[in-house]
Design an enzyme around this catalytic site. Structure first.
Site, short mmCIF file in Angstrom:
data_model
loop_
_atom_site.label_atom_id
_atom_site.label_comp_id
_atom_site.label_asym_id
_atom_site.label_seq_id
_atom_site.Cartn_x
_atom_site.Cartn_y
_atom_site.Cartn_z
N TYR A 259 0.87 -1.19 0.00
CA TYR A 259 0.00 0.00 0.00
C TYR A 259 0.90 1.23 0.00
CZ TYR A 259 -4.19 2.71 1.25
OH TYR A 259 -5.25 3.59 1.25
N TYR B 257 -5.84 5.57 -6.80
CA TYR B 257 -5.96 5.37 -5.36
C TYR B 257 -7.39 4.95 -5.02
CZ TYR B 257 -6.12 6.35 -0.35
OH TYR B 257 -6.27 6.24 1.01
#
Lengths: 138, 392
Positions: free
Chosen positions: B295, B346
């Site tokens: 991430y 995102y």
């Protein structure tokens, strides 16, 4: 213009009220565990080291050191637009090991701040009734 | 009764990739329906098969509204991982697998949609009026810490101080990630980036510059999980869930916003405890991982996760990423082969799981030869956060 005056508000609750009441009296006090002696901050009802709920509030002398920092260049919210670039520091204290206080250094150029810099506590009141622990370079 | 390899991801559906705020006026249930239809279509499952919901990040689509809106007849399981941000992505998949393995449900849809209108930007989330009303934000907000990037910058600053990690190491992450994005037709940022471009981009929160920060987007997706047994009769090659870890160490706790971790934990991504648990549950180690999807809200946190997950020792993450260390071919470990949050899009970590699935099906635009095991992490943040090990 006081530093970050647009953000100068606090919202104490049953967990944090005591800390802010001490700040109002210009005393920087942190919780110290009655079970194992570990300091903790922010205020919590139990100790992460031993689980004890026995606690006392111990004053520190106010001499600290920069543990880490950032310099905020991009104003993520309108309230800080007039203040960038500004440094934010994480302060540690010899007389309260384990505590890290997020704060600012007053009267300093933003590019002067570095890890290890010695600091002295100053009480700042950017808005009436909002007494914040801030720092000056020793 | 370990759940290792007992369940599988059998379908993935993503919404289109929107600009920040672009999909705010589209009901989330419509966006979920669109993603679900894609996931069902590729999996060979029917809408009526779905009987469970898992989500994360304070999702507002409660099952009582969502099930009738989607036309799902019965809900046998519903659950959400605590915490905001992207910390719960992998945990939500693990929860789905746990529920299926325990017999609570048969086909669980993991879902999340993010919309970021001007008043609800993640990038300004710690400055919002809602956060201000939380007494614990009084310990950072009045001092000007109002954005995730600022908290994470301080962790990385300490890492640089202790281990000599350099700004150029951040650039290496941004450049490798962009190189992968340039190969992915769906990525939003595909123009190539150089170390110099990165170093000349503006500072956001020292030491993080513009190209160290993820994009801000609208969209989301659905991941379908079912039992390994059922997965074998479906359309796609099953992607087995080896292990899922969720939570973290109390020493990390609310470390992001409180910055009060012990020094070694401070100069980390707070995933070490999860990593150890994850490897133990899966019975593998970092040497067995073929591709890692970390991430990447901020480039520096990729470096810290490389250390937490044992690809090198703490403090050696900088040298690890040097000279294209993260590239899909010729790197030390292929990382974020889709282009990540930094350059693809995102969507709160869903795209990292989607890319792991593509890699293990052999469908990535930057396919790692013979990829068998993929590591996926959810966003380093306050506890709980999460991660997954998947295999083909």
């Amino acid at each position: 213009m006081a530093l970050l005056e647009g953000l100068a508000s606090i919202h104490p609750d049953i967990h944090t009220r005591e800390y802010w009441e001490y700040c109002g009296k210009k005393e920087l006090r942190f919780q110290k565990c009655g079970g194992c002696g570990a300091f903790r901050f922010p205020p919590l009802t139990g100790c992460r080291e031993c689980g004890s709920t026995d606690v006392s509030w111990v004053a520190v002398a106010g001499r600290g050191r920069v543990f880490s920092y950032t310099v905020v260049h991009h104003p993520a919210i309108p309230e800080v637009r007039e203040h960038v670039p500004y440094p934010v520091v994480v302060v540690e204290f010899d007389d309260a090991p384990g505590v890290r206080l997020i704060s600012n250094v007053l009267d300093i150029s933003y590019d002067e701040v570095e890890i290890g810099m010695e600091l002295d506590l100053v009480w700042d009141e950017p808005s009436p009734g909002v007494v914040l622990p801030r720092f000056k370079k020793v | 009764m370990s759940m290792k390899d007992k369940c599988a991801i059998v379908g993935v559906g993503l919404t289109p990739y929107g600009k920040r705020g672009e999909f705010f006026e589209i009901p989330q249930s419509d966006q979920i329906r669109g993603a679900l239809n894609i996931a069902l279509e590729e999996s060979g499952l029917e809408l009526q098969d779905v009987d469970g919901f898992c989500s994360y990040s304070v999702d507002s689509n409660d099952p009582g509204m969502l099930a009738p809106s989607l036309g799902i007849p019965n809900v046998n399981f519903s659950n959400m991982v605590f915490g905001g941000g992207g910390g719960g992505t992998c945990g939500a998949v693990a929860n789905a697998a746990a529920a299926i393995h325990a017999g609570l449900a048969e086909v669980v849809m993991v879902f999340k949609i993010i919309t970021q209108p001007a008043h609800a930007r993640f990038g300004a989330s710690y400055g919002s009026k809602q956060i201000a009303a939380n007494p614990y934000s009084d310990f950072h907000r009045p001092f000007g810490l109002v954005s995730p990037v600022q908290f994470m910058a301080m962790l990385f600053q300490r890492h640089m101080h202790r281990f000599g990690t350099k700004p150029e190491h951040l650039a290496e992450v941004a450049v490798a990630t962009r190189t992968h994005a340039s190969r992915n037709p769906k990525a939003l940022k595909r123009e190539r980036l150089t170390i110099e471009d990165h170093q000349q981009s503006r500072l956001i929160a020292d030491p993080f510059r513009l190209f160290d920060c993820c994009q801000e987007n609208d969209g989301g997706g659905v991941i379908l999980v079912t039992s390994a047994e059922r997965a074998r009769d479906l359309e796609q090659k099953p992607v087995y869930i080896m292990a899922g870890a969720q939570g973290g160490s109390s020493q990390w706790g609310h470390g992001l916003t409180m910055q009060n971790q012990p020094d070694d934990v401070y100069a980390s991504a707070g995933h070490k405890h999860l990593a150890e648990r994850l490897y133990r549950m899966a019975g593998v180690g970092p040497d067995d991982v073929d591709v890692a999807l970390f991430y990447d809200h901020f480039s520096g946190l990729v470096i810290l996760q490389i250390e937490d997950y044992g690809f090198c020792k703490q403090g050696e993450g900088g040298p690890f990423v040097e000279d294209g260390g993260l590239l899909w071919k010729g790197g030390r470990m292929p990382v974020n082969t889709h282009g990540g949050n930094l350059s693809e899009v995102y969507l709160l970590g869903l795209t990292h799981i989607a890319e792991a699935v593509r890699q293990l099906r052999g469908e990535s635009s930057s396919q790692v030869d013979g990829a068998e095991i993929a590591l996926v992490t959810a966003g380093p943040s306050n506890l709980p956060t999460s991660s997954l090990l998947l295999r083909r």
